[in-house]
Scaffold this active site. Sequence first.
Site, PDB file in Angstrom:
ATOM      1  N   ALA A  11       0.875  -1.412   0.027  1.00 17.77           N
ATOM      2  CA  ALA A  11       0.066   0.108  -0.079  1.00 17.77           C
ATOM      3  C   ALA A  11       0.895   1.187   0.038  1.00 17.77           C
ATOM      4  O   ALA A  11       0.415   2.623  -0.274  1.00 17.77           O
ATOM      5  CB  ALA A  11      -1.030  -0.045   1.210  1.00 17.77           C
ATOM      6  N   GLY A  13       3.482   1.666  -1.971  1.00 13.61           N
ATOM      7  CA  GLY A  13       4.636   1.603  -2.914  1.00 13.61           C
ATOM      8  C   GLY A  13       3.809   2.540  -4.038  1.00 13.61           C
ATOM      9  O   GLY A  13       2.891   3.246  -3.842  1.00 13.61           O
ATOM     10  N   ILE A  15       2.637   1.987  -7.113  1.00 18.75           N
ATOM     11  CA  ILE A  15       1.384   1.726  -7.751  1.00 18.75           C
ATOM     12  C   ILE A  15       0.305   1.575  -6.463  1.00 18.75           C
ATOM     13  O   ILE A  15      -0.748   1.764  -6.585  1.00 18.75           O
ATOM     14  CB  ILE A  15       1.198   0.526  -8.510  1.00 18.75           C
ATOM     15  CG1 ILE A  15       0.060   0.186  -9.197  1.00 18.75           C
ATOM     16  CG2 ILE A  15       1.900  -0.614  -8.212  1.00 18.75           C
ATOM     17  CD1 ILE A  15      -0.208  -0.434 -10.306  1.00 18.75           C
ATOM     18  N   HIS A 135      11.472   1.908 -18.665  1.00 20.14           N
ATOM     19  CA  HIS A 135      11.020   2.154 -17.490  1.00 20.14           C
ATOM     20  C   HIS A 135      12.080   3.004 -16.334  1.00 20.14           C
ATOM     21  O   HIS A 135      13.049   3.223 -16.798  1.00 20.14           O
ATOM     22  CB  HIS A 135      10.845   0.925 -16.636  1.00 20.14           C
ATOM     23  CG  HIS A 135       9.404   0.204 -17.130  1.00 20.14           C
ATOM     24  ND1 HIS A 135       9.491  -0.667 -18.207  1.00 20.14           N
ATOM     25  CD2 HIS A 135       8.385   0.053 -16.609  1.00 20.14           C
ATOM     26  CE1 HIS A 135       8.279  -1.206 -18.453  1.00 20.14           C
ATOM     27  NE2 HIS A 135       7.472  -0.687 -17.541  1.00 20.14           N
ATOM     28  N   LYS A 139      12.364   0.233 -10.943  1.00 16.45           N
ATOM     29  CA  LYS A 139      11.942  -0.911 -11.209  1.00 16.45           C
ATOM     30  C   LYS A 139      12.602  -2.274 -10.612  1.00 16.45           C
ATOM     31  O   LYS A 139      13.364  -2.312 -10.986  1.00 16.45           O
ATOM     32  CB  LYS A 139      11.559  -1.178 -12.782  1.00 16.45           C
ATOM     33  CG  LYS A 139      10.892  -2.184 -13.306  1.00 16.45           C
ATOM     34  CD  LYS A 139      10.150  -2.229 -14.533  1.00 16.45           C
ATOM     35  CE  LYS A 139       9.473  -3.618 -14.870  1.00 16.45           C
ATOM     36  NZ  LYS A 139       8.616  -4.146 -13.765  1.00 16.45           N
TER      37      LYS A 139
HETATM   38  N1  LIG Z   1       0.514  -4.907 -13.723  1.00 17.78           N
HETATM   39  C1  LIG Z   1       0.654  -3.477 -13.663  1.00 17.78           C
HETATM   40  O1  LIG Z   1      -0.022  -2.683 -14.495  1.00 17.78           O
HETATM   41  C2  LIG Z   1       1.661  -2.678 -13.034  1.00 17.78           C
HETATM   42  C3  LIG Z   1       2.521  -3.626 -12.249  1.00 17.78           C
HETATM   43  N2  LIG Z   1       3.610  -3.186 -11.403  1.00 17.78           N
HETATM   44  C4  LIG Z   1       4.359  -3.970 -10.665  1.00 17.78           C
HETATM   45  O2  LIG Z   1       3.990  -3.802  -9.322  1.00 17.78           O
HETATM   46  C5  LIG Z   1       4.914  -4.166  -8.426  1.00 17.78           C
HETATM   47  C6  LIG Z   1       5.186  -3.130  -7.648  1.00 17.78           C
HETATM   48  O3  LIG Z   1       5.838  -1.723  -8.338  1.00 17.78           O
HETATM   49  P1  LIG Z   1       6.232  -0.505  -7.645  1.00 17.78           P
HETATM   50  O4  LIG Z   1       4.733  -0.013  -6.880  1.00 17.78           O
HETATM   51  O5  LIG Z   1       6.725   0.304  -8.538  1.00 17.78           O
HETATM   52  O6  LIG Z   1       7.110  -0.941  -6.428  1.00 17.78           O
HETATM   53  P2  LIG Z   1       7.607  -0.113  -5.138  1.00 17.78           P
HETATM   54  O7  LIG Z   1       8.634  -0.656  -4.769  1.00 17.78           O
HETATM   55  O8  LIG Z   1       7.235   1.246  -5.027  1.00 17.78           O
HETATM   56  O9  LIG Z   1       6.316  -0.685  -4.228  1.00 17.78           O
HETATM   57  C7  LIG Z   1       6.262  -2.143  -3.505  1.00 17.78           C
HETATM   58  C8  LIG Z   1       5.592  -1.827  -2.104  1.00 17.78           C
HETATM   59  O10 LIG Z   1       5.313  -3.183  -1.676  1.00 17.78           O
HETATM   60  C9  LIG Z   1       6.032  -3.530  -0.356  1.00 17.78           C
HETATM   61  N3  LIG Z   1       6.168  -4.949  -0.132  1.00 17.78           N
HETATM   62  C10 LIG Z   1       7.071  -5.653  -0.634  1.00 17.78           C
HETATM   63  N4  LIG Z   1       6.889  -6.795  -0.029  1.00 17.78           N
HETATM   64  C11 LIG Z   1       6.087  -6.794   0.638  1.00 17.78           C
HETATM   65  C12 LIG Z   1       5.278  -7.852   1.437  1.00 17.78           C
HETATM   66  N5  LIG Z   1       5.614  -9.209   1.703  1.00 17.78           N
HETATM   67  N6  LIG Z   1       4.227  -7.430   2.264  1.00 17.78           N
HETATM   68  C13 LIG Z   1       3.701  -6.026   2.126  1.00 17.78           C
HETATM   69  N7  LIG Z   1       4.382  -4.986   1.393  1.00 17.78           N
HETATM   70  C14 LIG Z   1       5.477  -5.279   0.575  1.00 17.78           C
HETATM   71  C15 LIG Z   1       7.387  -2.507  -0.370  1.00 17.78           C
HETATM   72  O11 LIG Z   1       7.596  -2.345   0.691  1.00 17.78           O
HETATM   73  C16 LIG Z   1       6.955  -1.399  -1.375  1.00 17.78           C
HETATM   74  O12 LIG Z   1       6.281  -0.299  -0.416  1.00 17.78           O
HETATM   75  C17 LIG Z   1       6.242  -4.587  -9.349  1.00 17.78           C
HETATM   76  O13 LIG Z   1       6.291  -5.896  -9.551  1.00 17.78           O
HETATM   77  C18 LIG Z   1       5.792  -3.911 -10.558  1.00 17.78           C
HETATM   78  O14 LIG Z   1       6.298  -4.516 -11.685  1.00 17.78           O
HETATM   79  C19 LIG Z   1       3.786  -1.756 -11.409  1.00 17.78           C
HETATM   80  C20 LIG Z   1       2.870  -0.832 -12.140  1.00 17.78           C
HETATM   81  C21 LIG Z   1       1.950  -1.175 -12.997  1.00 17.78           C
HETATM   82  O1  LIG Z   2       7.299  -1.644 -12.488  1.00 14.87           O
HETATM   83  C1  LIG Z   2       6.663  -0.807 -13.380  1.00 14.87           C
HETATM   84  O2  LIG Z   2       6.747   0.201 -13.090  1.00 14.87           O
HETATM   85  C2  LIG Z   2       5.776  -1.424 -14.291  1.00 14.87           C
HETATM   86  N1  LIG Z   2       5.537  -3.027 -14.365  1.00 14.87           N
HETATM   87  C3  LIG Z   2       4.874  -3.758 -15.137  1.00 14.87           C
HETATM   88  C4  LIG Z   2       5.618  -4.390 -15.795  1.00 14.87           C
HETATM   89  O3  LIG Z   2       6.510  -5.062 -15.651  1.00 14.87           O
HETATM   90  O4  LIG Z   2       5.212  -4.798 -17.077  1.00 14.87           O
HETATM   91  C5  LIG Z   2       3.839  -2.951 -15.583  1.00 14.87           C
HETATM   92  C6  LIG Z   2       3.984  -1.546 -16.102  1.00 14.87           C
HETATM   93  O5  LIG Z   2       5.115  -1.660 -17.037  1.00 14.87           O
HETATM   94  C7  LIG Z   2       4.927  -0.700 -14.813  1.00 14.87           C
END
Ligand SMILES: NC(=O)C1=CN([C@@H]2O[C@H](COP(=O)(O)OP(=O)(O)OC[C@H]3O[C@@H](n4cnc5c(N)ncnc54)[C@H](O)[C@@H]3O)[C@@H](O)[C@H]2O)C=CC1
Ligand SMILES: O=C(O)C1=N[C@H](C(=O)O)C[C@H](O)C1
Length: 250
Positions: A11, A13, A15, A135, A139
Amino acid sequence: MSKLRVAVIGAKGRIGSEAVRAVSAADDLELVAALGRGDRLETLAESGAQVVVELTHPDSVMANLEYCVGQGIHAVVGTTGWTDDRLARLGTALDAAPGTGVLIAPNFSIGAVLTMAFAQQAARWFESVEVVELHHPNKADAPSGTATRTAQLIAAARAAAGSPPQPDATVTALDGARGADVDGVPVHSVRLRGLLAHQEVLLGGEGETLTIRHDSLHHSSFMPGVLLGVRRVVHTPGLTFGLEHFLDLG
Ligand SMILES: NC(=O)C1=CN([C@@H]2O[C@H](COP(=O)(O)OP(=O)(O)OC[C@H]3O[C@@H](n4cnc5c(N)ncnc54)[C@H](O)[C@@H]3O)[C@@H](O)[C@H]2O)C=CC1
Ligand SMILES: O=C(O)C1=N[C@H](C(=O)O)C[C@H](O)C1
């Protein structure tokens, strides 16, 4: 009508914090828990969460999902790092929890989902195709989940059409110069300050090229997809891979 009870893991992070805002602002949803690293997963069951939005890290996602599925809590997953082994493990957990749904969306933005669909459609008509994903430098992984999925879909479309291997007579002088090979499709990863999430699919044929490009300029781009996933997953038992299954793309 009672509101759907939703929790977000990850929550704080990039996204995850956007998802907390989006769920809180939705009239038909109630945010009942917002977990960060180190918080107890038991909070999810105690809060009565019906759906969890999982946005953490590839190292964390499996344990979180196994807990949720074990409790019969539906999940919408944006976290990356999905391999065939991990999907099989999740499938086994879901088999033991009939009625529970999990959506894994490599990308929640409508433009990215359309990019994948357009690339799949175009793939058979061009000799060459490469994927470039770009990115922000924080990331977690490379290549992106979206690029990997895009390349897999392109490769499947080419295989179905009986396309020959791509032409490439290059002798590489340095490892990595031609990117990563995903099912025969080169995938290149750029990490650059100032960027968020971007992808180009480059297709080439005799005397012409086609470029399909998508740019996510803000994490809000992912929220309509997250909310759609939350509303639909509760009616969709089992594993759904890709938001396109919840969209009518025609
Ligand atoms: N499918 C989509 O459209 C998207 C996917 N992503 C993916 O989402 C993931 C997170 O990305 P971001 O937000 O940029 O990373 P971030 O590092 O900003 O946020 C991740 C958060 O999760 C927390 N976290 C890690 N392990 C945890 C656990 N076991 N329990 C609770 N919290 C935990 C971290 O402390 C951090 O606050 C990545 O795998 C990214 O590639 C990101 C953007 C879009
Ligand atoms: O880490 C990100 O930022 C994102 N992760 C996802 C991916 O690995 O495809 C989705 C989007 O590209 C943002």
